[in-house]
Write a protein that holds these residues in place. Structure first.
Motif, PDB file in Angstrom:
ATOM      1  N   SER A  72       0.864  -1.178   0.000  1.00 15.64           N
ATOM      2  CA  SER A  72       0.000   0.000   0.000  1.00 15.64           C
ATOM      3  C   SER A  72       0.904   1.232   0.000  1.00 15.64           C
ATOM      4  CB  SER A  72      -0.896   0.005   1.242  1.00 15.64           C
ATOM      5  OG  SER A  72      -1.486   1.277   1.404  1.00 15.64           O
ATOM      6  N   ALA A  73       0.941   1.927  -1.127  1.00 17.86           N
ATOM      7  CA  ALA A  73       1.814   3.103  -1.242  1.00 17.86           C
ATOM      8  C   ALA A  73       1.477   4.157  -0.189  1.00 17.86           C
ATOM      9  CB  ALA A  73       1.711   3.696  -2.644  1.00 17.86           C
ATOM     10  N   ILE A  80       6.767   5.699   6.680  1.00 19.09           N
ATOM     11  CA  ILE A  80       8.100   6.284   6.552  1.00 19.09           C
ATOM     12  C   ILE A  80       8.136   7.666   7.200  1.00 19.09           C
ATOM     13  CG2 ILE A  80       9.743   7.242   4.891  1.00 19.09           C
ATOM     14  CD1 ILE A  80       8.984   4.824   3.082  1.00 19.09           C
ATOM     15  N   ASN A  81       7.096   8.449   6.984  1.00 16.85           N
ATOM     16  CA  ASN A  81       7.045   9.802   7.546  1.00 16.85           C
ATOM     17  C   ASN A  81       6.772   9.821   9.047  1.00 16.85           C
ATOM     18  OD1 ASN A  81       7.575  11.099   5.091  1.00 16.85           O
ATOM     19  ND2 ASN A  81       5.440  10.961   4.483  1.00 16.85           N
ATOM     20  N   SER A  82       6.229   8.734   9.582  1.00 12.56           N
ATOM     21  CA  SER A  82       5.851   8.684  10.998  1.00 12.56           C
ATOM     22  C   SER A  82       6.830   7.898  11.866  1.00 12.56           C
ATOM     23  CB  SER A  82       4.467   8.042  11.144  1.00 12.56           C
ATOM     24  OG  SER A  82       3.512   8.750  10.398  1.00 12.56           O
ATOM     25  N   MET A  83       7.735   7.172  11.234  1.00 14.04           N
ATOM     26  CA  MET A  83       8.579   6.234  11.960  1.00 14.04           C
ATOM     27  C   MET A  83       9.387   6.878  13.076  1.00 14.04           C
ATOM     28  SD  MET A  83      10.606   3.215  10.013  1.00 14.04           S
ATOM     29  CE  MET A  83       9.323   2.877   8.824  1.00 14.04           C
TER      30      MET A  83
END
Length: 170
Positions: A72-73, A80-83
């Motif tokens: 799921s893109a 990736i932005n929340s990691m």
């Protein structure tokens, strides 16, 4: 990853996923498949470690290889932005060093492949506490570990990074 060739200006696709083929993916856990593989056993061992070490009140685990649906893109982008925030907000971050045989093996620890992966930097900097465990889930007892005035400071001499400092409140 798609790269552009400097001479021909043709695109070429390169596999950007450096995860081991034995790592368990989201679909494996969701559909209870490939359960006899090393990746699934690692996830089971992670849960067992948390239970057996009585790391209360931890009841929920997040494993980067299987808790994100990489097909799921939108979900992958959000992850990736929340990691960094997820690692920062975690009560504890376990760094599993599969290539370190025993917790006392300082040389293997310093040469671990874990430290050679660029995205691991956020796992070192963001969490308040990082616990390194060797292949058999033994806690790495680093002689560099030091506690001072409520701060957790760990330093490790690593090949790619001469000194890593993790500062956070315990």
């Amino acid at each position: 990853m798609r790269l552009l060739h400097v001479d021909s200006l043709d695109f070429t696709e390169f596999q950007d996923d450096q995860r081991s083929p034995s790592e368990t993916a989201f679909q494996d856990v969701q559909n209870r498949r490939n359960m006899d593989g090393g990746g699934y056993r690692k996830v089971e061992a992670f849960a067992a470690y948390v239970r057996e070490q009585h790391l209360a009140p931890i009841k929920w685990l997040w494993v980067d290889t299987c808790c994100i649906n990489k097909y799921s893109a939108a979900e992958l982008s959000k992850a990736i932005n929340s990691m960094f925030d997820w690692y920062h907000d975690a009560k504890l971050c376990l760094a599993y060093l599969a290539d370190v045989e025993t917790a006392e093996d300082r040389s293997s620890f310093e040469k671990s492949d874990w430290f050679k992966r660029g995205w691991k930097l956020q796992e070192l900097l963001a969490p308040q506490v990082v616990l390194f465990v060797a292949r058999q889930w033994q806690r790495a007892a680093l002689e560099d570990m030091e506690h001072r005035s409520g701060d957790h400071v760990a330093a490790a001499s690593v090949s790619a990074v001469s000194t890593i400092l993790m500062l956070g409140k315990m």
